[in-house]
Design a protein around this motif. Structure first.
Motif, mmCIF file in Angstrom:
data_model
loop_
_atom_site.group_PDB
_atom_site.id
_atom_site.type_symbol
_atom_site.label_atom_id
_atom_site.label_comp_id
_atom_site.label_asym_id
_atom_site.label_seq_id
_atom_site.Cartn_x
_atom_site.Cartn_y
_atom_site.Cartn_z
ATOM 1 N N LEU A 11 21.370 -1.913 45.228
ATOM 2 C CA LEU A 11 21.572 -2.724 45.087
ATOM 3 C C LEU A 11 20.805 -3.345 46.072
ATOM 4 O O LEU A 11 21.345 -3.849 47.442
ATOM 5 N N GLY A 12 19.415 -4.446 46.188
ATOM 6 C CA GLY A 12 19.321 -4.937 46.674
ATOM 7 C C GLY A 12 18.403 -4.146 47.865
ATOM 8 O O GLY A 12 17.631 -2.851 47.512
ATOM 9 N N VAL A 13 18.396 -4.153 49.586
ATOM 10 C CA VAL A 13 18.361 -2.834 50.697
ATOM 11 C C VAL A 13 19.660 -2.472 50.552
ATOM 12 O O VAL A 13 18.713 -1.070 51.459
ATOM 13 N N ASP A 14 20.454 -2.314 50.258
ATOM 14 C CA ASP A 14 22.255 -1.609 50.235
ATOM 15 C C ASP A 14 21.585 -0.546 49.133
ATOM 16 O O ASP A 14 21.942 -0.646 48.345
ATOM 17 N N ALA A 15 22.693 1.324 49.319
ATOM 18 C CA ALA A 15 23.338 1.594 48.347
ATOM 19 C C ALA A 15 24.011 1.496 48.660
ATOM 20 O O ALA A 15 25.074 1.001 49.552
ATOM 21 N N TRP A 16 24.929 1.540 47.957
ATOM 22 C CA TRP A 16 26.532 1.381 46.912
ATOM 23 C C TRP A 16 26.562 2.873 46.587
ATOM 24 O O TRP A 16 26.380 3.698 45.674
ATOM 25 N N ILE A 17 27.940 3.621 47.309
ATOM 26 C CA ILE A 17 28.465 5.139 46.516
ATOM 27 C C ILE A 17 29.239 4.691 45.528
ATOM 28 O O ILE A 17 30.643 3.711 44.748
ATOM 29 N N ILE A 18 28.969 6.055 44.234
ATOM 30 C CA ILE A 18 29.235 5.449 42.805
ATOM 31 C C ILE A 18 29.837 6.356 42.785
ATOM 32 O O ILE A 18 29.748 7.321 42.833
ATOM 33 N N ASP A 19 30.814 6.243 41.767
ATOM 34 C CA ASP A 19 32.293 8.057 41.633
ATOM 35 C C ASP A 19 31.590 7.543 40.489
ATOM 36 O O ASP A 19 31.404 6.607 39.249
ATOM 37 N N VAL A 20 30.949 8.963 40.092
ATOM 38 C CA VAL A 20 30.674 9.583 38.400
ATOM 39 C C VAL A 20 31.383 10.038 37.369
ATOM 40 O O VAL A 20 31.551 11.316 37.426
ATOM 41 N N GLU A 21 32.502 9.334 36.730
ATOM 42 C CA GLU A 21 33.292 10.635 36.356
ATOM 43 C C GLU A 21 33.502 10.954 35.406
ATOM 44 O O GLU A 21 33.068 9.323 33.908
ATOM 45 N N VAL A 22 33.368 11.890 34.740
ATOM 46 C CA VAL A 22 32.724 12.935 33.468
ATOM 47 C C VAL A 22 34.437 13.176 32.606
ATOM 48 O O VAL A 22 35.119 14.340 32.704
ATOM 49 N N ASP A 23 34.731 12.434 31.632
ATOM 50 C CA ASP A 23 36.045 13.135 31.017
ATOM 51 C C ASP A 23 35.971 13.596 29.912
ATOM 52 O O ASP A 23 34.755 12.726 28.709
ATOM 53 N N LEU A 24 36.126 14.559 29.024
ATOM 54 C CA LEU A 24 36.428 16.231 27.950
ATOM 55 C C LEU A 24 37.749 15.608 27.472
ATOM 56 O O LEU A 24 38.560 15.687 27.970
ATOM 57 N N ALA A 25 37.147 15.465 26.058
ATOM 58 C CA ALA A 25 38.994 15.062 25.667
ATOM 59 C C ALA A 25 38.575 15.346 23.814
ATOM 60 O O ALA A 25 37.081 15.480 23.212
ATOM 61 N N ASN A 26 39.414 15.873 23.221
ATOM 62 C CA ASN A 26 39.316 16.532 21.427
ATOM 63 C C ASN A 26 39.134 15.335 21.027
ATOM 64 O O ASN A 26 39.159 14.068 21.435
ATOM 65 N N GLY A 27 37.975 15.592 19.912
ATOM 66 C CA GLY A 27 38.266 14.379 18.655
ATOM 67 C C GLY A 27 36.240 14.307 18.843
ATOM 68 O O GLY A 27 36.159 15.100 18.843
ATOM 69 N N LEU A 28 35.824 13.152 17.327
ATOM 70 C CA LEU A 28 34.640 13.286 16.850
ATOM 71 C C LEU A 28 33.833 13.793 18.279
ATOM 72 O O LEU A 28 33.839 12.783 19.065
ATOM 73 N N PRO A 29 32.454 13.923 18.262
ATOM 74 C CA PRO A 29 31.994 14.395 18.597
ATOM 75 C C PRO A 29 30.930 12.717 19.601
ATOM 76 O O PRO A 29 30.805 12.313 18.681
ATOM 77 N N THR A 30 31.133 12.584 20.671
ATOM 78 C CA THR A 30 30.493 11.176 20.905
ATOM 79 C C THR A 30 30.515 11.397 22.295
ATOM 80 O O THR A 30 30.615 11.782 23.377
ATOM 81 N N PHE A 31 29.299 10.209 22.373
ATOM 82 C CA PHE A 31 28.500 10.041 24.223
ATOM 83 C C PHE A 31 28.948 8.637 25.044
ATOM 84 O O PHE A 31 28.308 7.471 24.061
ATOM 85 N N THR A 32 29.772 8.307 24.940
ATOM 86 C CA THR A 32 29.972 7.177 26.155
ATOM 87 C C THR A 32 30.049 6.421 27.855
ATOM 88 O O THR A 32 30.294 6.950 27.883
ATOM 89 N N THR A 33 29.361 5.803 27.697
ATOM 90 C CA THR A 33 29.227 5.594 28.813
ATOM 91 C C THR A 33 28.830 4.141 29.268
ATOM 92 O O THR A 33 29.128 3.390 28.452
#
Length: 507
Positions: A11-33
């Motif tokens: 963002l601008g000239v600075d970087a921000w730490i982002i947590d990438v959280e990935v969850d796998l659950a039962n159900g129809l195969p979908t991919f949501t971000t």
């Protein structure tokens, strides 16, 4: 199953730490971000799926949710491909070690599983240094760039399989090492030199004065007189770049994706020369999530605008803020970002539309009205912000064929360094870096004139119709000329030379 991997966004000239959280659950195969991703992040699903398959790992046929936290920050770019893929593999049980949570991970994935370079790795390394993580996993092409921040352990990976092996501890990747001081000395070499320029001694003197005080300069002369040749050598006589300035400049170039593996540090003053057809956003910066423009890429260096009157009026007017404030503020509906923009403005123009008004060897075919219309394309307020205007006449044949060696950039830079050191001592304890940045109070304190000087400046003001801003610019330039001469007081000879550097008003 839930996996959490640290990553980063810009963002601008600075970087921000982002947590990438990935969850796998039962159900129809979908991919949501979720978490305010842009289109390139949403498209990562297809890149990750193909990269995993071509690396020998099945894509999980479950309901997949990827959250980029904190969710209120907008994210863009392809740097989240690698952490998303590693998160899916950890949630699926292919990565067993917990060391992945202690490393910042960035990288774009190719469909065959290769890890491709991304922009902005250097500011991400700076952000990691404050986050307390153990190190960062980056594309191999970016490893040298990130390793410039010596306190940060950097590990470069070339493929997704190599990253998985490193996380599981089955593959040893050596830490990328960088001797920053040696790299800085190696890269601090200018290829252009004033010794290559024949003649134009008074123009070289004007550029020396400009470099000594960081004054903006305008070169006016016919085509072929050497305006661009001289301007391109201006960075070579600017004061030596410090390591902190080099890292600050490299950080901006890293965000723009302009750093290369062999040149991971910008150790010379940048020189940016945008074409006159450039847009406001190209010059100042912009975009949905604003990025740096040419004025920010010229930070700590020179912004050269050739054929100044050919730039659109709206483009030139947006230069006012960075010239005054040394930064650019870009406002959007979702955010307002600021970029550093402390640069010297060097501009060049012809004296008339045909270019030969001041050329004794060619006849000018322009009418008075055409010449006036041409020069008035540059607004008065912008012209007032340019401290030095100098005529660049055609070079005579005797000068072109002269065998007398010209003064080198190193010799000129030595005098400029001495003048800048005097200014540093003068402004100790203040935020003023050089003479050009002086305000009204400092001009009154450090640019006082004796009786003869006051009379000379008064006559020049009345005779040429100079504005109050031009009056202050003349005093500041005279102060710089006195610094080059090594004198504490501004003499009449210093003031006279400064007045001569207002070509357009005198014209």
């Amino acid at each position: 199953m839930l996996a959490k991997i640290p990553s980063s966004t810009l963002l601008g000239v600075d970087a921000w730490i982002i947590d990438v959280e990935v969850d796998l659950a039962n159900g129809l195969p979908t991919f949501t971000t979720v978490g305010l991703p842009d289109a390139s992040i949403r498209e990562s699903r297809d890149r990750v799926k193909a990269a995993m398959a071509n690396s020998g790992f099945p894509f999980p046929l479950q309901r997949i949710t990827v959250n980029l936290a904190p969710a209120h920050l907008r994210k863009e770019g392809t740097a989240f491909d690698l952490p998303i893929a590693l998160g899916l593999l950890q949630a699926s049980g292919y990565i067993h070690s917990e060391r992945l949570a202690r490393y910042l991970v960035v990288g774009e994935l190719s469909l065959d599983g290769r890890v491709k370079a991304v922009a902005g790795v250097m500011p991400m390394a700076l952000a990691l240094r404050q986050a307390g993580l153990e190190g960062m996993i980056v594309p191999a092409e970016n490893a040298a760039e990130a390793a410039v921040i010596e306190e940060v352990p950097v590990y470069g990976v070339s493929t997704l399989a190599q990253a998985i092996g490193f996380c599981n501890g089955t593959e040893v990747i050596p830490r990328t090492q960088c001797d920053v001081q040696a790299l800085f000395r190696q890269q601090a070499q200018y290829h252009d030199d004033f010794a290559d320029v024949k003649g134009q001694q008074h123009v070289k003197r004007a550029l020396e004065v400009a470099a000594a005080g960081a004054h903006n300069v305008l070169l006016v002369g016919p085509p072929g007189s050497g305006k661009s040749l001289l301007a391109r050598r201006l960075p070579s006589i600017l004061p030596d770049m410090s390591l902190d300035e080099a890292i600050e400049t490299s950080k901006i170039h890293s965000i723009a994706g302009l750093l290369h593996r062999e040149h991971a540090l910008v150790a010379t003053r940048p020189f940016r020369a945008p074409h006159h057809s450039t847009s406001d956003a190209g010059l100042i910066g912009g975009g949905a999530i604003p990025g740096p423009g040419e004025v920010s890429l010229a930070h700590n260096g020179v912004l050269f605008l050739d054929e100044l009157p050919e730039f659109r009026r709206s483009v030139l007017e947006v230069l006012r803020q960075p010239l005054e404030d040394a930064q650019v503020t870009i406002a959007r509906a979702a955010m307002t970002l600021s970029f550093p923009a402390r640069f010297m403005l060097a501009a060049a123009m012809n004296p008339c539309p045909c270019g030969y008004l001041t050329d004794p060897q060619h006849a000018c075919v322009c009418t008075t009205q055409q010449t006036q219309r041409y020069t008035t394309r540059i607004s008065g307020p912008l012209l007032d912000r340019i401290d030095i205007h100098v005529d660049v006449p055609p070079v005579r044949y005797a000068e072109l064929t002269s065998t007398v060696p010209a003064e080198s950039s190193a010799m000129i830079r030595a005098r400029v360094n001495a003048a800048r050191e005097a200014q540093r001592l003068r402004f100790t304890g203040t935020a003023i870096p050089h003479n050009a940045a002086m305000g009204v109070r400092e001009i009154r304190q450090y640019c006082s004139l004796d009786g003869a000087g006051e009379r000379l400046l008064e006559q020049a003001m009345h005779h040429y119709g100079l504005s109050a801003r031009a009056h202050d610019r003349i005093r500041k330039v005279a102060r710089t000329i006195a610094d080059l001469a090594g004198t504490a007081a501004i003499g009449v000879e210093h003031l006279s030379e400064a007045i001569q550097y207002r070509t357009l008003e005198r014209g």
